[in-house]
Scaffold this active site. Structure first.
Site, short mmCIF file in Angstrom:
data_model
loop_
_atom_site.label_atom_id
_atom_site.label_comp_id
_atom_site.label_asym_id
_atom_site.label_seq_id
_atom_site.Cartn_x
_atom_site.Cartn_y
_atom_site.Cartn_z
CB CYS A 274 111.61 -32.21 -84.79
SG CYS A 274 110.42 -32.60 -83.49
CB CYS B 2 106.72 -32.60 -85.31
SG CYS B 2 107.31 -31.34 -84.16
CB CYS C 198 115.23 -36.50 -81.78
SG CYS C 198 115.16 -34.93 -82.63
#
Length: 171
Positions: free
Chosen positions: A40, A43, A104
């Site tokens: 993501c 990450c 996000c």
């Protein structure tokens, strides 16, 4: 303290720091491409912070002097602390009481002059969801482990910097 201070003068210490980040990046790519765990945006930002620590080591490995060490200490500290904050935020997103409000971005917010997600999409393109917990080891998710990793990098940075300031009165 003198041992730690003197150790930070050696290329071996900087090489070990570089190697540790290289291994983390290799494992991240293994989980992405071999285990098919999609990273993501959080990450990707944590990956970027690990690359920051890695690239901070390079000038010292090439030419170990006070200027390269000052640069390396600054980038290492910024990357370690920033990575820890991102990992903490990622963990908060995964454990939010109301997941509908825990969202996000999809596209990384890299500077326009450095669009890493376009230049190197296999490394920096975000394809996963921040709220998914797809990987667990010893009852801890990836963001929790990354909080530990960045905490260790930050603690080592602080100890090394403090040892340098106490024993040498200079970096």
């Amino acid at each position: 303290m003198t041992f730690i201070s003197n150790l930070s003068d050696t290329r071996l210490a900087w090489g070990l720091l570089f190697l540790s980040t290289l291994l983390l990046e290799a494992y991240a790519l293994y989980t992405q491409h071999a285990m098919d765990l999609r990273p993501c945006i959080m990450c990707i930002y944590q990956r970027t912070a690990v690359f920051g620590i890695m690239f901070a080591c390079l000038p010292v490995l090439v030419a170990n002097n006070i200027l390269t060490r000052l640069f390396a200490y600054a980038i290492w500290g910024i990357s370690a602390i920033w990575g820890g904050l991102i990992a903490w935020e990622h963990y908060d997103l995964q454990t939010a009481s109301n997941p509908f409000f825990a969202t996000c971005e999809i596209v990384p917010n890299f500077p326009s002059w450095l669009p890493l997600h376009e230049w190197l999409p296999n490394l920096f393109a975000a394809t996963g969801d921040c709220g998914d917990i797809d990987w667990v080891f010893m009852q801890m998710s990836m963001p929790q482990w990354m909080m530990v990793v960045f905490g260790i990098y930050s603690a080592i940075w602080f100890v090394v910097l403090a040892a340098r300031l106490v024993t040498k009165r200079a970096i």
